[in-house]
Design a protein around this motif. Structure first.
Motif, mmCIF file in Angstrom:
data_model
loop_
_atom_site.group_PDB
_atom_site.id
_atom_site.type_symbol
_atom_site.label_atom_id
_atom_site.label_comp_id
_atom_site.label_asym_id
_atom_site.label_seq_id
_atom_site.Cartn_x
_atom_site.Cartn_y
_atom_site.Cartn_z
ATOM 1 N N VAL A 1 0.640 -0.788 0.179
ATOM 2 C CA VAL A 1 -0.265 -0.397 -0.241
ATOM 3 C C VAL A 1 0.772 1.479 -0.200
ATOM 4 O O VAL A 1 0.452 1.640 -0.725
ATOM 5 C CB VAL A 1 -1.858 -0.212 1.414
ATOM 6 N N ALA B 1 2.179 1.527 -3.241
ATOM 7 C CA ALA B 1 1.628 2.033 -4.021
ATOM 8 C C ALA B 1 1.146 3.165 -4.403
ATOM 9 O O ALA B 1 1.244 4.555 -5.411
ATOM 10 C CB ALA B 1 0.276 1.317 -4.283
ATOM 11 N N LEU C 1 1.749 6.466 -6.800
ATOM 12 C CA LEU C 1 0.870 7.258 -7.371
ATOM 13 C C LEU C 1 1.056 9.124 -7.401
ATOM 14 O O LEU C 1 0.701 9.727 -8.330
ATOM 15 C CB LEU C 1 -1.111 7.401 -6.949
ATOM 16 N N PHE D 1 -4.905 9.232 -0.628
ATOM 17 C CA PHE D 1 -5.023 7.822 -0.832
ATOM 18 C C PHE D 1 -5.145 7.362 0.536
ATOM 19 O O PHE D 1 -4.836 6.220 0.322
ATOM 20 C CB PHE D 1 -3.681 8.207 -1.252
ATOM 21 N N ASN E 1 -6.796 3.556 -2.680
ATOM 22 C CA ASN E 1 -7.151 3.516 -3.681
ATOM 23 C C ASN E 1 -7.724 3.939 -4.830
ATOM 24 O O ASN E 1 -7.447 4.456 -5.594
ATOM 25 C CB ASN E 1 -6.988 2.168 -4.537
ATOM 26 N N VAL F 1 -7.571 7.088 -7.577
ATOM 27 C CA VAL F 1 -7.706 6.772 -8.663
ATOM 28 C C VAL F 1 -8.452 8.187 -8.549
ATOM 29 O O VAL F 1 -8.169 9.068 -10.563
ATOM 30 C CB VAL F 1 -8.194 5.445 -8.530
ATOM 31 N N GLY G 1 -6.086 -0.449 -10.467
ATOM 32 C CA GLY G 1 -5.183 -0.619 -9.436
ATOM 33 C C GLY G 1 -3.916 0.049 -10.770
ATOM 34 O O GLY G 1 -4.348 0.366 -11.444
ATOM 35 N N LEU G 2 -2.931 0.041 -9.886
ATOM 36 C CA LEU G 2 -1.767 0.563 -10.903
ATOM 37 C C LEU G 2 -1.141 0.100 -11.888
ATOM 38 O O LEU G 2 -0.978 0.364 -13.163
ATOM 39 C CB LEU G 2 0.052 0.644 -9.437
#
Length: 180
Positions: A30, A33, A37, A82, A87, A91, A145-146
């Motif tokens: 997490v 990620a 981002l 985030f 997520n 996003v 997701g990524l």
């Protein structure tokens, strides 16, 4: 012209490096990620400032200046979204940023069209804006997701690479000939 070409090669390399990091770390913890981002718009802010400074300064390049400010704000908002909403929050912010950044990139490409290689930048801007809308909508459902965001960065890198190659291999106009 060489400066712009080299800058486009740098942007292409950075985008493709980000994509490689996403796939090398998948599934990412997490914290990683979230960091990936945040890094993407933060790099975009730095890149826009570098581009503006190499092209006459921030005052002469309001599109890049505004894009840099938006990307800095986005990186901060991305971290907060985030942290608070995982997520889906990341996003959503990523999508809003992609939409705005794409519109700014389109505007800069239109302004620079006489330099050559800008068709790729304009296409990239439109694609970024459209992808941003898709990401925003997806954030309210099952947020990608990524790995699902990576193609966005890969296409951006490809467009920068194509623009750099265009500027590399573009034939010089004969002396005295008008450039259209």
């Amino acid at each position: 012209m060489n400066s712009l070409r080299n800058f486009y090669f740098l942007r292409a390399g950075a985008a493709l490096l980000w994509v490689a990091l996403v796939f090398a770390s998948a599934p990412a913890p997490v914290l990683l990620a979230g960091a990936l981002l945040v890094v993407y718009p933060a790099w975009d802010a730095i890149a826009n400032m570098l581009d503006a400074l190499r092209s006459g300064g921030l005052q002469a390049n309001p599109g890049q200046k505004f894009n840099a400010v938006v990307s800095i704000v986005t990186a901060a908002c991305m971290a907060i979204a985030f942290a608070l909403h995982g997520n889906a929050g990341g996003v959503l912010v990523f999508g809003a940023w992609a939409l705005l950044a794409g519109l700014f990139q389109l505007a800069v490409g239109i302004r620079r069209r006489k330099l050559g290689g800008q068709v790729f930048m304009m296409i990239s801007g439109v694609q970024s804006a459209l992808a941003g809308v898709v990401f925003i909508v997806q954030a309210f459902g099952v947020a990608p997701g990524l790995r699902q965001l990576a193609p966005y960065a890969a296409f951006g890198g490809l467009y920068f690479l194509l623009s750099a190659l265009w500027l590399t291999f573009k034939k010089s106009s004969p002396a005295g000939a008008a450039v259209s």
